[in-house]
Design an enzyme around this catalytic site. Structure first.
Site, PDB file in Angstrom:
ATOM      1  N   ALA A   4       3.689   6.180   1.436  1.00 39.13           N
ATOM      2  CA  ALA A   4       4.771   7.033   0.923  1.00 39.13           C
ATOM      3  C   ALA A   4       5.473   7.754   2.073  1.00 39.13           C
ATOM      4  CB  ALA A   4       4.213   8.029  -0.095  1.00 39.13           C
ATOM      5  N   GLY A  51      -3.537  12.079   8.278  1.00 37.49           N
ATOM      6  CA  GLY A  51      -2.417  12.677   7.550  1.00 37.49           C
ATOM      7  C   GLY A  51      -1.308  11.657   7.412  1.00 37.49           C
ATOM      8  N   LYS A  87     -12.848   2.543  15.317  1.00 33.37           N
ATOM      9  CA  LYS A  87     -11.745   2.897  16.221  1.00 33.37           C
ATOM     10  C   LYS A  87     -12.140   2.645  17.677  1.00 33.37           C
ATOM     11  CE  LYS A  87     -10.126   6.347  12.916  1.00 33.37           C
ATOM     12  NZ  LYS A  87     -10.330   7.754  12.487  1.00 33.37           N
ATOM     13  N   GLY A 115       0.840  -1.197   0.000  1.00 34.94           N
ATOM     14  CA  GLY A 115       0.000   0.000   0.000  1.00 34.94           C
ATOM     15  C   GLY A 115       0.869   1.239   0.000  1.00 34.94           C
ATOM     16  N   ILE A 131      -1.434   9.891  17.476  1.00 33.56           N
ATOM     17  CA  ILE A 131      -1.541   9.871  18.943  1.00 33.56           C
ATOM     18  C   ILE A 131      -1.240   8.463  19.464  1.00 33.56           C
ATOM     19  CG2 ILE A 131      -3.097  10.203  20.903  1.00 33.56           C
ATOM     20  CD1 ILE A 131      -4.744  12.108  19.203  1.00 33.56           C
ATOM     21  N   ASP A 148     -16.621   5.225  10.927  1.00 31.46           N
ATOM     22  CA  ASP A 148     -15.166   5.239  11.110  1.00 31.46           C
ATOM     23  C   ASP A 148     -14.829   5.351  12.602  1.00 31.46           C
ATOM     24  OD1 ASP A 148     -12.283   5.911  10.122  1.00 31.46           O
ATOM     25  OD2 ASP A 148     -12.816   7.608  11.404  1.00 31.46           O
TER      26      ASP A 148
END
Lengths: 440, 440
Positions: free
Chosen positions: B17, B304, B207, B11, B138, B203
């Site tokens: 990346a 991010g 979590k 992935g 985190i 989502d």
């Protein structure tokens, strides 16, 4: 299941007693989590007769913590005695030399002897864990040492002393003088009878020294920390900061710059709206800036028996699970010597408060001295003839006015020079108050 | 130095990346910290030709992630493909079966198959680490799994979806409608083209399911989570909450009570002055209440590429150092079946907004219905004749008034019953809006 992990615990004060209670309460769950029992075998404390509300019936008692540290029946020595030298140092050293893991809450000891003790622990192949030494229950050591291993840290800033934060918070909220807040803090058990260690910033500096080393991979160097306590903060500063949109916090700051690493502990104006500006009362907080994670902040109890015990037992659990880490997150031999950056080169905004004689030309002279050093003023507040609550008694308070200036970015050297000139000029009745501003 | 730890990474999106860039930038420092090099040996991604701005010249390329997962030249399989099934699931399973450690950011996969995969990892004696799956950068997994091992956790509450928090923050600050904020979020890349997964709360629920299991030692059970998204939140609610001293946040909450464990995801009124009420924009936060540490809060970037890569590499560094932990902090066989507490038994304060027909007796009838169920009102705001910005078009808006009530502590069952009666009575033009209040 593996054989149990045998503990010897030295120091049965508030934290020590909490550790014993925690192990009794959560022993079964810890055994499940760690795959083996954690078993308290022996303790050492000065007074054997004191009722601590804990059951020590099946535990061996040692008068001398050093003997406990050398005892062959323990695997981990938990040091909760305190102090940079004496029995704490001697017993930790003895434990490591005897190949025992050490868990300690002793910031002073590590700030003074951390590198050397880390080297000894590595040589013996044991852990020296100290989560409880900084920011009580906040897992900042684990975060820096493990979670952020993939980051280059550029800066960390923390509120690391609950006593100071309690005093500053109360001063701001209730407009009570420093002395009165300190007395309350002492009454409530937040401050020692001799509060110098806390309010002078020294406790914060010990903790910062450890965080700096972890964050930047440098050797611990507490003596190179610029330290300014909160005793000079008066209500006029609290009030002026409030009006300007700031709060005053005792911050511990470490940052990397071209000259090296800057470590400073000082009262700081932080925006009221910033996350760290909102950390009130006895809470601690640590904010980390790092290249990959960005900004991270941890907030929690910085002191107290139970919260600190949580960190002590977290460290013990790591050992029980077989987690082995270098004390400062990398081999001691790989730590770089600490290279101090000149704090006077620190650039930022400054808050300045002057008691200016109420006479023609005084203000112009001051403004000129600032301009000479290239210092631009973002805001100026002049409080005409209103002597403030705890303004220093200058003999004739009516003759001075409080002038509060906030500068744009400048250097500490420029500010210090300008203020020295202003004092020489004789327009101010008292030494200037100046406080650094951090954008956060 | 030990031999290097060899990675295979599947992935190469934003996070993948970033991981490659991080390893290139901090490879030397990581080698010092871990005592061995971390070496990227092979990657797998759909499009080999795309320019990702990273150097993959010395890296083997696999079309099929499952083949990569089985490759004998890797020690750790890093899964950044995503999705609860398909190639992600197949490759993770293959890697574990081949005795390779796995690091994943895949919350959906673990929410669905976590217990089973944890069991497989244990059987094979390898790690299955997933710090990046919850709250981005985190370190909440490490904190729950390791740092707080000595605590009984009683409650956790988190802002776990940056998209929702961005939308709610903008609605509050700029008084822009939900739809407009969502469009901006999509334009800025914070929200997907189909935003249901984010704004519907799913989502967040994935979590939460992982955090609940870690916090309470229960099996992961995402299907038992009460989920309510933020799509029903209108500007009238944002405005009324603001006036009453609250902010609306999409919270994920897990708490233990007598009936079992409560897991819920829903919009929540939290005091503006609370720490979690101040977590704005795309930030994430997790607040933990535990018996020894007390209250702890972690705030940071929830998404991010770089922030998530920080967590991925933290997990890899743990493996490189030899740290071995059960996936969910305890052996999978020791995890208790999840016992759901009835969310209707949830007690607390509630915010209620009603569109009430402007006619005599309507308000008295409503007040009576609340009183019948023993619900006391802390405050009532009636907004006379002012149709609000995005109030639903009821045909004749001038005929209704917005009545906003905040109740004292009551049960969700009582509120639901009272509101059902009020709707039956015909005094309201639309279904009632009600939002839970958390003291925090």
């Amino acid at each position: 299941m593996q054989s149990s992990l045998r503990l010897g615990l030295a120091g049965l004060g508030t934290v020590g007693a909490s550790v014993v209670r925690l192990l009794a309460k959560h022993g079964d769950d810890l055994a499940v989590r760690c795959g083996r029992r954690i078993s308290l075998r022996a303790v050492s404390a000065r007074d054997r007769t004191r009722d601590r509300g804990i059951d020590l019936a099946n535990v061996n008692w040692f008068q001398d913590p050093v003997k406990l540290a050398a005892n062959p029946d323990i695997d981990v020595f938990v040091e909760l005695i305190g102090g940079a030298s004496g029995p704490a140092e001697e017993s930790v050293r003895t434990a490591l030399e005897h190949g025992k893991h050490v868990v300690t809450a002793n910031k002073a000891l590590l700030a003074r002897h951390g590198v050397e003790l880390a080297r000894l622990a590595e040589k013996k192949g044991v852990s020296l864990n100290f989560e409880a030494a900084v920011a009580g229950g906040i897992p900042i050591i684990k975060t820096l040492r493990e979670a952020l291993a993939g980051n280059e840290i550029t800066r960390l800033a923390g509120i690391l002393n609950g006593t100071c934060n309690y005093i500053l918070t109360r001063m701001e909220r209730e407009r009570i003088s420093f002395d009165e807040c300190l007395k309350d803090a002492q009454r409530l058990g937040y401050a020692e009878a001799d509060p110098t260690f806390d309010v002078g910033g020294f406790d914060t500096a010990h903790k910062l020294a450890l965080l700096t080393s972890l964050a930047f991979g440098s050797e611990i160097d507490v003596d190179q920390i610029f330290i300014e306590g909160i005793t000079s903060i008066g209500l006029p500063d609290i009030e002026a900061a409030d009006e300007l949109g700031y709060r005053i916090k005792l911050l511990a700051i470490a940052e990397k710059n071209e000259g090296g690493i800057e470590q400073r502990v000082h009262p700081t104006l932080v925006p009221k709206t910033s996350a760290i500006g909102r950390v009130d009362g006895v809470l601690n907080a640590v904010a980390v800036d790092a290249d990959f994670v960005g900004k991270l902040m941890l907030v929690g109890p910085g002191a107290g028996g139970d919260a600190t015990a949580s960190s002590v037992v977290g460290d013990i659990a790591d050992i029980a699970r077989g987690t082995a880490l270098n004390t400062m997150g990398r081999p001691a031999e790989q730590m770089k010597p600490y290279r101090k950056s000149d704090v006077e080169s620190h650039a930022g905004g400054f808050y300045v408060r002057l008691s200016v004689y109420d006479r023609p030309g005084a203000f112009a002279a001051i403004a000129n001295r600032m301009a000479e050093r290239g210092i631009s003023l973002e805001s100026i507040v002049q409080r005409a003839g209103r002597p403030m609550a705890d303004q220093p008694n200058t003999g004739s308070p009516a003759m001075t006015r409080q002038v509060i200036m906030v500068t744009y970015q400048t250097t500490e050297a420029a500010i210090r020079e300008a203020l020295a000139r202003i004092e020489q000029d004789g327009h101010v009745s008292d030494p200037a108050q100046f406080i650094r501003i951090e954008a956060m």
